[in-house]
Enzyme design. Structure first.
Site, PDB file in Angstrom:
ATOM      1  N   GLY A 123       0.876  -1.169   0.000  1.00 50.76           N
ATOM      2  CA  GLY A 123       0.000   0.000   0.000  1.00 50.76           C
ATOM      3  C   GLY A 123       0.906   1.210   0.000  1.00 50.76           C
ATOM      4  N   ASP A 183       7.554   5.319  -3.207  1.00 48.18           N
ATOM      5  CA  ASP A 183       7.140   5.556  -1.819  1.00 48.18           C
ATOM      6  C   ASP A 183       8.351   5.909  -0.948  1.00 48.18           C
ATOM      7  OD1 ASP A 183       4.567   4.853  -2.642  1.00 48.18           O
ATOM      8  OD2 ASP A 183       4.948   2.732  -2.263  1.00 48.18           O
TER       9      ASP A 183
HETATM   10  O1  RIB Z   1       3.810   1.838  -4.615  1.00 45.41           O
HETATM   11  C1  RIB Z   1       3.766   0.455  -4.457  1.00 45.41           C
HETATM   12  C2  RIB Z   1       2.454   0.044  -3.838  1.00 45.41           C
HETATM   13  O2  RIB Z   1       1.399   0.354  -4.729  1.00 45.41           O
HETATM   14  C3  RIB Z   1       2.328  -1.427  -3.557  1.00 45.41           C
HETATM   15  O3  RIB Z   1       2.800  -1.784  -2.282  1.00 45.41           O
HETATM   16  C4  RIB Z   1       0.836  -1.697  -3.773  1.00 45.41           C
HETATM   17  O4  RIB Z   1       0.154  -2.116  -2.638  1.00 45.41           O
HETATM   18  C5  RIB Z   1       0.268  -0.388  -4.330  1.00 45.41           C
HETATM   19  O5  RIB Z   1      -0.386   0.353  -3.376  1.00 45.41           O
END
Ligand code: RIB
Length: 293
Positions: free
Chosen positions: A38, A243
């Site tokens: 996520g 992320d």
């Molecule tokens: O950015 C990567 C994430 O995108 C993954 O972990 C997946 O769950 C989606 O949310």
């Protein structure tokens, strides 16, 4: 300085494949890993590993309890991670030998965030705090508006790009972080310089950060433009690299670092993340990142 990340929590089903499955094709994967993910969870882990006091707010179903435990273990405050009936959000991720990925999402509990939950959580935060969100939960407009009303500075990683995104009050953001796909979606052009020009003209109070994969990253604020090249690394898995970039960029930005410093730190962190498998699992510690700078 505290940051509240109102974000998605997913169970990632990661399939190692020769190539992305094609229309009409049935294909066997070489392996399956089930892990935490996520964009929200990954970014909270990145912020915490970067040394920022991080609070996560979001929703899981009963089978997603290990996601909350993972945040706890990373040092993220999880008082506002709540359980609801029904499924946890999940992602089906294909990873190819060159480390590229393709992601299919099901929102599950992430889609059950309500304006009431948003208001109840944000009542605990105020001026001096910051908020981060992505586009993987419901009630995103409420999250932005309530945070701004309470005097928080707001950062949004506008991912993934979909029709919900276009209707959000992005003019209130202090930081808008996009990749080339999301930038093109919002700006209506694929040219990186034109994306930055268009978005800074539309959101004059906002710092716009554009990640460009192997082409590095760029940022713009008003008339200022900064560009940082990518590092040359052997790519294992790009999942979660954006992320990691977001968490580390915000670490520097929140402590008042220059745009160039923030991009450089985020670039170093995401170069480490792509060199190992996994999403949250691939986020490096601050000391490790500094040792490569
Ligand atoms: O950015 C990567 C994430 O995108 C993954 O972990 C997946 O769950 C989606 O949310």
């Amino acid at each position: 300085m505290r940051i509240l990340n109102f974000g998605s929590l997913n169970i990632d089903y990661v399939y190692q494949v020769d190539h992305f499955v094609q229309p009409g094709e049935t294909m066997s994967a070489q392996s399956l890993r089930i892990q935490c993910g996520g964009k929200g969870l990954n970014q909270s882990v990145a912020l915490a590993r970067a040394g920022v006091e991080t609070w996560h707010a979001g929703l899981i179903g009963p089978e997603g309890r290990f996601l909350k435990e993972t945040l706890d273990q990373a040092g993220v405050h999880t008082r506002f991670v709540e359980e609801r009936e029904g499924s946890t959000g999940h992602a089906i991720i294909q990873v190819t030998p060159d480390g590229q990925n393709s992601i299919l999402l099901h929102d599950g509990a992430n889609g059950r965030v309500t304006p009431d939950f948003v208001a109840a959580v944000l009542a605990h935060f105020g001026p001096g705090d910051a908020l981060l969100l992505q586009n993987e939960t419901s009630a995103t407009a409420d999250i932005i508006q309530e945070a701004v009303r309470r005097g928080l500075r707001v950062a949004m990683n506008a991912a993934p790009a979909d029709e919900k995104l276009a209707g959000l009050p992005l003019e209130y953001l202090t930081w808008l972080l996009v990749n080339e796909v999301e930038g093109a979606f919002l700006a209506g052009t694929e040219d990186p310089a034109a994306i930055l020009d268009t978005l800074t003209a539309r959101y004059p109070e906002t710092t716009v950060v554009l990640t460009l994969g192997s082409q590095g990253s760029a940022a713009a604020r008003g008339g200022q433009r900064v560009r940082v090249p990518a590092r040359q690394v052997s790519v294992v898995d790009t999942t979660g690299a954006g992320d990691t970039f977001t968490g580390y960029f915000l670490r520097r930005a929140l402590e008042g670092g220059s745009l160039e410093d923030a991009l450089a730190l985020a670039t170093a962190a995401s170069a480490l993340a792509v060199s190992r498998p996994g999403a949250a699992a691939s986020v490096p510690d601050y000391e490790e990142v500094l040792s490569t700078c």
